[in-house]
Every structure is written in C-alpha cells, then in structure tokens.
Design an enzyme around this catalytic site. Structure first.
Site, short mmCIF file in Angstrom:
data_model
loop_
_atom_site.label_atom_id
_atom_site.label_comp_id
_atom_site.label_asym_id
_atom_site.label_seq_id
_atom_site.Cartn_x
_atom_site.Cartn_y
_atom_site.Cartn_z
NE ARG A 189 -3.17 1.40 11.29
CZ ARG A 189 -2.50 1.52 10.15
NH1 ARG A 189 -2.23 0.45 9.43
NH2 ARG A 189 -2.12 2.70 9.73
CG ASP A 210 -4.73 -4.40 9.55
OD1 ASP A 210 -4.80 -4.31 8.30
OD2 ASP A 210 -4.44 -3.44 10.27
CG ASP A 221 0.10 -2.68 6.40
OD1 ASP A 221 1.22 -3.07 6.01
OD2 ASP A 221 -0.16 -1.50 6.65
CD GLU A 278 -0.39 -1.65 2.88
OE1 GLU A 278 0.67 -2.21 2.55
OE2 GLU A 278 -1.31 -2.22 3.47
CE1 TYR A 293 0.28 -2.75 9.81
CE2 TYR A 293 -1.29 -4.13 10.99
CZ TYR A 293 -1.02 -3.12 10.08
OH TYR A 293 -2.07 -2.49 9.45
CD GLU A 339 -9.18 -0.24 6.42
OE1 GLU A 339 -9.84 -0.59 7.42
OE2 GLU A 339 -9.68 0.30 5.42
#
Ligand SMILES: [Zn+2]
Ligand SMILES: [Zn+2]
Ligand SMILES: [Zn+2]
Length: 710
Positions: free
Chosen positions: A311, A88, A86, A13, A309, A90
């Site tokens: 989050r 997760d 990533d 991203e 990471y 999202e």
C-alpha cells in the site's frame, strides 16, 4: 526468572506476518497477531459524540476480546513489547488501539517500522524503534469518524426517502465512485454514433509488381486537413475516381520516437496492471500482493517477504534495488540496455509522510524463474509482473522509427488529386520492451507492417480500392482498474481504500460487473441521483478530493482533526435534517412504460425479488416481470434472449417467445457467435466462453471486444 531472561513480545496484525517475523527474530521474541483492529467504533449506533469534539466510543468487539486477553497475558510474561504493524496510517492506528486497549503508555510504547519483511530490514527496524506517530493515528481516526458520520446519516435517510424493500446504505468515497459510474453510463446512453467512411487503396510498385502496399486516403491534394467522408455515396464517388488514377510516391518522411519505461508500481498502477495483464480484480491483486509481502517459504532460507509493502503511492526505489536491477540488466541484456545513471521517478500523488517506496521485489536476484517452485499460479503471475516492472524501470528507452509514405493519386480526366498514406512503425532498439511493456486499457494500437522500400518519384499501379463504413464509438465503461485510475487522478481515495470500493458497490446492488465492465443498476442510478440532488458537496469530486488532502495534512501534523470534522459536519447535519423533513419519497424508476396506461414503470421488491410496477399505482395496478434483453438472438427461433429470475431468485436465460419457444440456458449467452460453427457461445467459469453447439472453448477477452462489451 530474572527480567533479562524474559522474552520480548511483538505484535503484528496477521498470522502469516507473525510466522515470518518470529523466524527472523529468533527465540528471544514471541510474535502475536491482533487479526486487524482490536478496537473500533461499535458495529451498531453512531459511536461518535457529535456534541463533544467527535469523541469516538471505541469498543473491543466480542471476537477480539479473547485475542486481547492473550496479548495481555503474554505481555505479563515478557520484558519488552514492540508494536510492528504495517507502515501506514491504518497500521499506526492498529498499534495505537492495541496500546490503548492494553493500558500501555501510548507516549512511550515502542513502535517498529519496516517496509519489507526481510531479515536485514526487520533487525534494523528493531534496533531503531520509535514512538507512536499520533498524527498518523489522528488521520486514520478522522477518516474513520468522517465515514461513520456520513454512513450513519445517509443510510437511514435513503431508507426513508426511497421506496425500496432491500437494504440501503451509502458511504462517502463509494458514493462519488458510484456517481462516476452513473455519469459514464449516461454518456454511453446519450452517445449518438456518427457514420464515417474510410477508403483503403492497395497498390503495387511498378518496379516490383509482386509486392504490395496498403494505403488509406488521407486528404484531397488541395487540402491540408484530413478528409472526412460522411456518406456511402460520397465514398463511392471518391473511390471510383481514385481507382482510375495514376499513382506516384511524392513524399517519404521518417520520425524517430523514444518511449520511456513505466514507473515502478504503486498500489493503483499494480491494480490496473493486475487487471490488464492477469484479469485480477483489485481485491484479488491486493490479497496476492499481501501474501507475497507477508512471507513465502522459499526452501532453506525459510519464510521471507518477497515484495515491499503493497500500500503505497510512491514510485521511488531504494538505491540497492536500483543497483541490483542494473547488475541484472548489464549481465542479461548488455550495456546497451543500461542507462548511464539509475532512473528515478517522481511520485505523482502528493506524498504523505508514510509513503516510502514503490512496490518492488525485496531481492531482484530472486527472479520469477527461481521462485517458480515456491509460488502458486496467482502469486507467480503477480510476482513476475512486479519483478519485470521494477527491472524494466531501470532499462533504457525503446526506440522506434515511423515512416510515413505519401502517394499522390491523380485522376487523368478531372485532374483531381488525392493524397494516400501508409504509416509504418519499426522498432530500432527494443530497450525496456525487451522485458516488459505496460498494458493498455484500450486495445486500439495500430501496428502496421513496414512498407516495401520505395523512393520519391516511384510509380505504382492500382490493385484495389475499398471504401469501408465506420461509426464513432461511445466512451468505454469503466473496469474496476480504470475506475481506480480515475479515482487516483481525481485525488479521491488512497492506496488502502481503492480495492474495496467496487466490491462494496456491487454488494449493495448499486453496480453490476459484466465481463469486467461496470454498469450502474437502476437502484444505483436512483441512489446516485437522490444524493446528487440533496448532497452536492458529498457527491462533488473536488470537495471529496479536498477532504482527502486535509486528511493528508492531518497525517503530516499540519492540521487539527477535530476542527476539520466540525467544518464538515455542521452544514452536513443541517442538510440531512432538511432533506429528512422536506424531500419527497421516490421510487426506483426505469425507462420502461406501463402496458396499460403508458406511465413509467418503477421497480418494487416483492417476495420473489424485484418486479416492475406502474407508477400510477393505486389507480393502475399493472405489474410485470423485469426482463433484460441480452442483445443476443435465440438459436432456436427469431426471438431475443432475455435474462430472467427463477422463483428462488436464480438468474437464467430464456427466449422472449416463451412459451412458444422453450429455449433455456443456465449460463449467460454471449453476443459473439462461435468462431468455429457460428453457434451460441455461453459464459463459463474463469471468464471463458464455451460453444453450446460444438467443442469450442476460449477466453471471453479474446473474442471481439467490441461485441462483447454489449
Ligand atoms: Zn399503468
Ligand atoms: Zn426462441
Ligand atoms: Zn461452435
């Protein structure tokens, strides 16, 4: 070129992450960045078909079309494609949107997952790609659509029901956060301070007259309960009696205490500690953490992700990280600081399947000292916090001993007796605190000096008795970080959603940030009250927490997302139309009273910004400007300093006696006087205070907290 000569395409991203990964994967791979979501709900209109299973009408926004074309073109020239966004919900959804927009088969496209950007983790991930996890994607879609349904229903409703010229909108989780801030403000407003007194008595041992011990009256000799003194007279009578007493040590008790280190960082605790230790706002903390995660150039090794990471709501550490921490502790601190077994921490938040590991350094041998040259100031500050927190979490407990000395004072004539106390705490073993201690939101910890050595039966002589007046304090206003803590405790929001909550509310003018503390604006209070009255569910904390849980269930594949939305939307939509039809239009009210007719004043917005207008309009046409007193006296006269707006909307500070007094300041005056000259302090950049009279410069946070909190 045969197919085997072709390169592989990897999509992530962000450009920083793309650069780091491209270096690690070598020349067989091309890495492209999607710059976030390549496809989303349209920016105007609902974009969700509420009559047909909430089918979203996703679009590729204009600014993403070029990127999509580039990725498609690159894909034609490559053999394989890997989606490495990533780890997760999202990230999963970003990958899914990319696959859909490119026309790839979402059931077979290769998804690659890693929680840290290091050569080992990345190459291992590319050896074991998996398919897209549609449950995670659906959980993200459900949240996105849910927020859209709420936002697109409530925003026009606010515009119809509130007489307010500025923009108005309301989000799902933000509205609950706003309510928490409003409720706290009401508690502060309604708080009535109660007076109480304490009596401090200084004594010295008869045997060692050069030493002294400070004690506080704890209770009457006949009572078990702590004494409570409400008035000055009462305090004076007792103080007088004590000063005539004779003093003997009657009890010395010792209590050992152990303190455990704090668990490794989750997103929420990192944000809290970033605020407490470095005064970073939540978004700043996340931005810096992202830089550390996505890769920093560290000399010959090239770009590498320095932390895992950012989050996450997990507090677990990988076994090798525990081992590295233990090796470091043993080498640097010695065996005493090393627990027999690695310390494990239970993850508090109900972990969804994507939760993996705590935020920790990817390599603990990269100490903050060795990283200093590669990091900017903010990065080093945050990396140091993460590094220390991780290592400290694997160290032994800190041990302290609290000594409570009780001294009985007996007044000879009345034979009244009083118990005085000295409580002192001494560190017996530093344990993890040798490296790191978690900050506190309320800086009230009492650290007293250890007492002179006394034994039961020792006699003491009186030096001084001093009654002092206190008032109970209202609950503190939230900081951004303590609000995040509260949201997490209540089960509202998730690691990816905490940071933007406050800035969204600030941008909407619903709350204000003053010295890092959050207060609602009148507009915010009115919006909150209106939503609370008509949408008790949406504004209800446990209702919102339950929705978050249901989203977690969708992520784990335990719940279908369309029925979940249906269950919410149909009663919600009914309420929206009832309110639109029946609820009266209201004004943004204030506590101010009209100078002409004594009706309450309301806030109107005009060409030059907000002003006060009589709620009796059109019968009474009184208006006046909005004046905010700062609780600071004018340095030139006896007036109060007030905050005003220039015609261009700039805030400045003047005297309430204007035009007689022409004091003016562009910088906000602070209530604490200058520690050097007692002159007026004003706020300067970077949360600093400067004196308007002398050369004093200091940090606002280091001034008397109580007074600055206004
Ligand atoms: Zn009036
Ligand atoms: Zn003045
Ligand atoms: Zn000064």
């Amino acid at each position: 070129m045969s197919k085997s000569d072709k390169k592989n395409l990897v999509i992530v991203e962000s450009p920083a992450k793309a650069r780091t990964i491209e270096q690690m994967l070598g020349s067989d791979f091309i890495v492209k960045a999607s710059l976030g979501h390549i496809r989303d709900l349209p920016s105007s209109g609902m974009g969700v078909d509420t009559t047909d299973k909430f089918t979203p009408a996703y679009v590729v926004p204009k600014d993403k079309q070029k990127i999509l074309r580039e990725i498609k073109k690159a894909n034609k020239e490559c053999s394989d494609i890997f989606l490495a966004t990533d780890p997760d919900r999202e990230g999963e959804a970003i990958s899914w949107h990319i696959a859909e927009a490119m026309g790839l088969d979402v059931n077979t496209v290769q998804r690659v997952i890693f929680h840290q950007i290091t050569p080992e983790a990345v190459s291992e991930a590319f050896e074991t790609p998996r398919n897209l996890d549609i449950d995670l994607v659906n959980a993200q879609q459900a949240r996105r659509i849910l927020d859209r349904l709420v936002g697109y229903s409530l925003s026009p409703l606010l515009k119809r029901k509130l007489r307010w010229r500025g923009s108005l909108s309301a989000g799902r989780v933000q509205s609950v956060a706003l309510k928490l801030v409003v409720e706290r403000e009401n508690e502060v407003r309604e708080f009535i301070p109660t007076e109480y007194w304490s009596i401090e008595v200084t004594l010295h041992p008869k045997a060692k007259p050069q030493e002294s011990i400070n004690t506080t009256l704890h209770r009457l000799g006949s009572d078990k309960k702590r004494i409570s003194i409400q008035t000055k007279d009462e305090a004076a009578t007792i103080a007088d009696s004590i000063s005539k007493s004779s003093f003997t040590v009657t009890d010395i008790s010792k209590q050992k205490r152990s303190r455990r280190p704090a668990a490794p960082f989750t997103t929420s605790t990192l944000q809290q500690e970033g605020w407490r230790k470095a005064r970073f706002g939540t978004e700043r903390t996340m931005r810096i953490a992202q830089e550390l995660y996505q890769g920093i150039s560290i000399g010959a090794e090239g770009d590498i992700g320095l932390i895992t990471y950012m989050r996450t709501d997990s507090t677990e550490l990988a076994a090798y990280a525990q081992k590295q921490a233990r090796d470091y502790i043993e080498a640097e601190y010695g065996a005493e600081y090393l627990p027999k077994a690695p310390r494990n921490y239970k993850t508090k938040a109900k972990a969804a399947q994507e939760a993996h590991e705590a935020i920790r350094p990817t390599d603990i041998t990269r100490t903050p000292a060795t990283m200093r040259t590669y990091l900017n100031r903010d990065q080093l500050r945050l990396y140091t916090l993460i590094w220390q927190r991780t290592v400290a979490s694997q160290m032994t407990d800190a041990k302290s001993e609290t000594t409570t000395t009780e001294i009985t004072a007996v007044e000879p004539t009345s034979k009244k007796d009083y118990i005085l106390r000295n409580t002192a705490s001494a560190t017996v073993f530093r344990g993890f605190t040798a490296l790191y201690t978690e900050g506190s939101d309320d800086e009230d910890e009492d650290i007293s000096a250890p007492p002179v050595s006394l034994s039961a039966g020792d006699a003491l002589t009186h030096v001084n008795t001093e009654p002092s007046q206190h008032f109970t304090k209202p609950p503190g206003r939230y900081s951004e970080a303590s609000l995040v803590k509260k949201l997490e405790e209540e089960g509202i929001g998730r690691p990816s959603t905490y940071a933007p909550i406050v800035s969204t509310l600030v941008n909407r003018d619903y709350i204000e940030r003053t010295e890092g503390r959050l207060t609602p604006s009148k507009l915010g209070e009115t919006v909150s009250a209106l939503l609370n009255e008509h949408f008790p569910d949406v504004m209800n904390i446990s209702f919102t927490a339950k929705m978050e849980e249901e989203l977690d269930e969708i992520a784990r594949g335990e719940r279908q997302w369309v029925p979940m939305l249906e269950k919410f939307y149909s009663p919600f939509a009914t309420t929206v139309s009832t309110v639109l039809e029946n609820a009266p239009r209201i004004d943004v009210t204030t506590d101010e009273v009209c100078q002409d007719c004594e009706r309450p004043m309301v806030i109107k917005t005009g060409r030059y910004g907000p002003f006060l207008s009589c709620s009796g309009y059109p019968e009474c046409k009184a208006t006046r400007r909005i004046v905010t007193t700062l609780g600071v006296k004018c340095p030139n006269c006896e007036g109060d300093l007030i905050s005003r707006k220039s015609k261009r909307g700039r805030t400045f500070y003047g005297c309430s006696n204007y035009p007689e007094c022409t004091f003016i300041s562009g910088r906000r005056p602070l209530p604490t006087p200058c520690p050097d000259c007692k002159g007026l302090l004003v706020a300067a950049r970077g949360e600093r205070a400067e004196c308007s009279n002398c050369d004093y410069k200091g940090l606002i946070s280091e001034l008397d907290e109580e007074q600055v909190a206004r």
